[in-house]
Structure formats: C-alpha cells, structure tokens
Motif scaffolding. Structure first.
Motif, PDB file in Angstrom:
ATOM      1  N   SER A  97       2.816 -37.471  35.015  1.00  0.00           N
ATOM      2  CA  SER A  97       1.311 -37.187  33.267  1.00  0.00           C
ATOM      3  C   SER A  97       1.149 -38.100  32.918  1.00  0.00           C
ATOM      4  N   THR A  98       2.375 -39.307  32.991  1.00  0.00           N
ATOM      5  CA  THR A  98       1.886 -40.594  32.234  1.00  0.00           C
ATOM      6  C   THR A  98       1.490 -41.118  32.124  1.00  0.00           C
ATOM      7  N   GLY A  99       0.332 -41.620  30.933  1.00  0.00           N
ATOM      8  CA  GLY A  99      -0.629 -42.246  30.679  1.00  0.00           C
ATOM      9  C   GLY A  99      -2.069 -42.046  29.785  1.00  0.00           C
ATOM     10  N   LEU A 100      -3.009 -41.573  30.371  1.00  0.00           N
ATOM     11  CA  LEU A 100      -3.991 -40.446  29.647  1.00  0.00           C
ATOM     12  C   LEU A 100      -4.290 -39.140  29.787  1.00  0.00           C
ATOM     13  N   ASN A 101      -4.294 -38.886  29.042  1.00  0.00           N
ATOM     14  CA  ASN A 101      -4.555 -37.592  29.875  1.00  0.00           C
ATOM     15  C   ASN A 101      -5.927 -36.882  28.320  1.00  0.00           C
ATOM     16  N   LEU A 102      -5.933 -35.090  28.331  1.00  0.00           N
ATOM     17  CA  LEU A 102      -6.713 -34.925  27.616  1.00  0.00           C
ATOM     18  C   LEU A 102      -5.984 -33.232  26.036  1.00  0.00           C
ATOM     19  N   ALA A 103      -6.152 -33.179  25.224  1.00  0.00           N
ATOM     20  CA  ALA A 103      -5.710 -32.573  24.641  1.00  0.00           C
ATOM     21  C   ALA A 103      -7.081 -31.467  23.596  1.00  0.00           C
ATOM     22  N   LEU A 104      -6.439 -30.575  23.250  1.00  0.00           N
ATOM     23  CA  LEU A 104      -7.662 -29.741  22.712  1.00  0.00           C
ATOM     24  C   LEU A 104      -7.356 -29.536  21.115  1.00  0.00           C
ATOM     25  N   HIS A 105      -7.941 -29.766  20.307  1.00  0.00           N
ATOM     26  CA  HIS A 105      -6.964 -28.900  18.564  1.00  0.00           C
ATOM     27  C   HIS A 105      -6.740 -27.780  18.974  1.00  0.00           C
ATOM     28  N   TYR A 106      -5.470 -27.647  18.653  1.00  0.00           N
ATOM     29  CA  TYR A 106      -4.913 -26.359  18.043  1.00  0.00           C
ATOM     30  C   TYR A 106      -5.250 -25.926  16.969  1.00  0.00           C
ATOM     31  N   LEU A 107      -5.857 -24.812  17.564  1.00  0.00           N
ATOM     32  CA  LEU A 107      -6.146 -23.531  16.029  1.00  0.00           C
ATOM     33  C   LEU A 107      -5.437 -23.116  15.867  1.00  0.00           C
ATOM     34  N   SER A 108      -4.636 -22.890  14.777  1.00  0.00           N
ATOM     35  CA  SER A 108      -3.667 -22.169  14.477  1.00  0.00           C
ATOM     36  C   SER A 108      -4.281 -20.540  14.141  1.00  0.00           C
ATOM     37  N   GLY A 109      -3.225 -19.581  14.626  1.00  0.00           N
ATOM     38  CA  GLY A 109      -3.548 -18.215  14.143  1.00  0.00           C
ATOM     39  C   GLY A 109      -5.248 -17.684  14.483  1.00  0.00           C
ATOM     40  N   ALA A 110      -5.037 -18.267  15.275  1.00  0.00           N
ATOM     41  CA  ALA A 110      -7.005 -17.716  16.146  1.00  0.00           C
ATOM     42  C   ALA A 110      -6.708 -16.816  17.288  1.00  0.00           C
ATOM     43  N   SER A 111      -7.117 -15.672  17.438  1.00  0.00           N
ATOM     44  CA  SER A 111      -7.401 -14.698  18.743  1.00  0.00           C
ATOM     45  C   SER A 111      -7.858 -15.090  20.033  1.00  0.00           C
ATOM     46  N   THR A 112      -7.246 -14.070  20.718  1.00  0.00           N
ATOM     47  CA  THR A 112      -8.198 -14.234  22.020  1.00  0.00           C
ATOM     48  C   THR A 112      -9.605 -13.213  22.190  1.00  0.00           C
ATOM     49  N   TYR A 113     -10.468 -13.592  21.984  1.00  0.00           N
ATOM     50  CA  TYR A 113     -11.589 -12.836  22.245  1.00  0.00           C
ATOM     51  C   TYR A 113     -11.507 -11.797  23.163  1.00  0.00           C
ATOM     52  N   ASP A 114     -12.280 -10.587  22.430  1.00  0.00           N
ATOM     53  CA  ASP A 114     -12.288  -9.153  23.302  1.00  0.00           C
ATOM     54  C   ASP A 114     -13.242  -8.739  22.832  1.00  0.00           C
ATOM     55  N   ALA A 115     -13.327  -8.246  24.258  1.00  0.00           N
ATOM     56  CA  ALA A 115     -14.784  -7.689  24.118  1.00  0.00           C
ATOM     57  C   ALA A 115     -15.492  -6.771  23.528  1.00  0.00           C
ATOM     58  N   LEU A 116     -13.818  -5.625  23.611  1.00  0.00           N
ATOM     59  CA  LEU A 116     -14.171  -4.360  22.932  1.00  0.00           C
ATOM     60  C   LEU A 116     -13.590  -4.316  21.337  1.00  0.00           C
ATOM     61  N   VAL A 117     -13.495  -5.218  20.788  1.00  0.00           N
ATOM     62  CA  VAL A 117     -13.444  -5.379  19.463  1.00  0.00           C
ATOM     63  C   VAL A 117     -14.375  -6.707  18.982  1.00  0.00           C
ATOM     64  N   ASN A 118     -14.833  -7.546  19.262  1.00  0.00           N
ATOM     65  CA  ASN A 118     -15.356  -8.497  18.677  1.00  0.00           C
ATOM     66  C   ASN A 118     -17.196  -8.564  19.355  1.00  0.00           C
ATOM     67  N   THR A 119     -17.725  -8.914  18.735  1.00  0.00           N
ATOM     68  CA  THR A 119     -19.315  -8.912  19.287  1.00  0.00           C
ATOM     69  C   THR A 119     -19.542 -10.251  19.031  1.00  0.00           C
ATOM     70  N   THR A 141     -14.481 -14.714  32.315  1.00  0.00           N
ATOM     71  CA  THR A 141     -14.148 -13.004  33.147  1.00  0.00           C
ATOM     72  C   THR A 141     -13.373 -12.203  31.969  1.00  0.00           C
ATOM     73  N   ALA A 142     -13.732 -10.759  31.788  1.00  0.00           N
ATOM     74  CA  ALA A 142     -12.893  -9.873  31.144  1.00  0.00           C
ATOM     75  C   ALA A 142     -11.735  -9.973  30.911  1.00  0.00           C
ATOM     76  N   ARG A 143     -11.327 -10.965  31.997  1.00  0.00           N
ATOM     77  CA  ARG A 143     -10.012 -10.767  32.464  1.00  0.00           C
ATOM     78  C   ARG A 143      -8.931 -12.022  31.925  1.00  0.00           C
ATOM     79  N   ASN A 144     -10.182 -12.692  31.862  1.00  0.00           N
ATOM     80  CA  ASN A 144      -9.794 -14.489  31.438  1.00  0.00           C
ATOM     81  C   ASN A 144     -11.280 -15.149  30.470  1.00  0.00           C
ATOM     82  N   THR A 145     -10.708 -15.063  29.139  1.00  0.00           N
ATOM     83  CA  THR A 145     -12.385 -14.785  28.708  1.00  0.00           C
ATOM     84  C   THR A 145     -11.991 -16.200  28.396  1.00  0.00           C
TER      85      THR A 145
END
Length: 263
Positions: A97-119, A141-145
């Motif tokens: 992967s030497t060279g140009l890659n892609l990244a997302l800003h890290y959202l510290s403290g974020a939790s995974t969306y859970d349809a049973l908990v989050n509306t 999907t519910a397995r991997n939101t």
C-alpha cells in the motif's frame, strides 16, 4: 457543498496505532501529520484500489445529499512503515500500500448503530436507503450496519463494497437493467417510508456536474484497468451513476416493494 469546491486534503502517516481486525481488509487506526487520528483503508487490501474508489465516490455522494460522513482524506504511506511492523500479514499489507491511500476521520467514542437501541427518523432512513440502492451498496445489513452513532447523530462509514459492478471487468458500466434484491436486507428499510419524496429531491441534488467533479477526485494511481486511459475509466463511473439515476423510479419501487413484503 458546491461541485466547484470539491477537494480532499492529503496527509502523511506518522504513526501506525493499531490494526482494526474487522472484515477482511485490515484497516488501521493511524495518526497523521495534522495530529488527527484516521481509519486508514489500504490500496493493497483484498479488493484493491476499487474499494477505495467506491469509498470515495459513495462517501462524497452521501455528503452531497446532506448525510453525515467522516471527512475523507488522501493518505501518503511511506515504504518505511512496512519495515518495522512485526506482524507479517500487516507488514505485507503496508508494503503493498505504499503511496496514496484513503482514510476517514476517526470518530472517537462513537458506537455502532443498533436498530434495537437507536431510532432513525423516516426521512433520514429513506435518504440512506436511496443512496445505497443507487450505488448498489450491499453492506448495510443488521449483521454489519456500517453506521455509527456519534453525539446522538447517525454517521455513515465503510462504502468499499458499493459499486460492486465495477469488479465485472471490461464493459461493466454499459447501460442495462440492474435489479438490486439485496435491498431487502437493508437495516433501515423498515423505516424508509419516504423514498418517493427523497427520490425526487435527491435527483435534483446529484447533477451531472456533481458526478463528474466527484469522480474527478479519483487518483490516476487507483485506475488500474490495463490499456484503458484514466479519463475513460472515470467516464465509466459517471455513465454508470447517470444510468442508475435515470432508473431511480425502478430501484425506488423495488425498495418499496421489499419494505412492504411483496417480493
């Protein structure tokens, strides 16, 4: 964001923090020379640069629709990072992967969306379902939101599995009817009751100019089809998305039918 203002920052990795062993691509948490933490997606991972292309295009389409996506940045990875890593699998990934890659800003403290908990409100759910139907995103999907809750707001991440048609080889973008039965498994589909309204609104936002400007962000180094000029490869993505937009009534009906349990 106006199409003319589209741009991604470029940062350099200064510290490899830890691998994120989720899925098969082994993304990593890294620190960059701007002192921020990022989730780095490697061009040398299993799906190769096409996963980064999908991540970039779909992420910026989501942002253009007003959805929340962590900032995307280009990341320069120096070859020296592959020399000191003790894990051989990670070492090989870093070297590839030497060279140009892609990244997302890290959202510290974020939790995974859970349809049973989050509306999620119907309009927002409809926007996300519409985007994923447009871009053939099989990975919400519910397995991997692939969604996070951060400061009580919904954030979209991980779009590398979208646009899967581009793995089909030459001619992948040729106009044709593309059913998307996987939409029935979308975790937000039960809440997506405003798809028809969202379709009309979203089609006015995603203009041909916007598509061209987003696709223009894709670096030449990621466009690896042999004997096909980079501009021609970019044109294929624009064509594919324009054709999907032109057929939006079809995939909206498909999603509505799936939500109502008629297919």
């Amino acid at each position: 964001m106006p199409a003319s203002n589209l741009a991604l920052r470029t940062v350099d990795v200064t510290r490899y923090v830890t691998p994120l062993r989720e899925g098969g691509s082994l993304p990593a948490l890294v620190e960059a020379n701007d002192d921020f933490l990022y989730v780095l997606k490697f061009r040398g991972a299993g799906q190769g640069p096409k996963a980064l292309i999908a991540e970039l295009i779909v992420g910026e389409l989501a942002r253009a629709l007003g959805l929340r996506v962590p900032e995307l940045v280009f990341v320069q990875l120096d070859e020296a990072f592959g020399r000191t890593e003790p894990d051989e699998e990670i070492q090989d990934l870093l070297r590839a992967s030497t060279g140009l890659n892609l990244a997302l800003h890290y959202l510290s403290g974020a939790s995974t969306y859970d349809a049973l908990v989050n509306t999620v409100e119907p309009r927002l759910a409809s926007q996300v379902v519409w985007l994923d139907a447009l871009t053939l995103n099989v990975d919400r999907t519910a397995r991997n939101t692939n969604m996070l809750m951060w400061h009580k707001e919904l954030w979209l991440i991980d779009h590398g599995a979208a646009l899967y048609a581009h793995h089909a080889g030459p001619g992948w973008s040729a106009p044709k009817r593309r059913p998307f039965p996987q939409i029935k498994d979308h975790v937000l589909l039960p809440r997506a009751t405003e798809l028809t309204v969202v379709d009309a609104e979203s089609r006015t936002l995603i203009t041909p100019e916007l598509l061209r400007n987003i696709v223009a962000l894709v670096p030449d180094a990621w466009l690896t089809e042999p004997d096909v000029p980079a501009d021609a490869q970019r044109a294929a993505y624009v064509q594919f998305l324009e054709d999907r937009l032109a057929a939006s009534e079809t995939f909206v009906q498909e999603a509505n039918d799936a939500r109502q349990g008629t297919i």
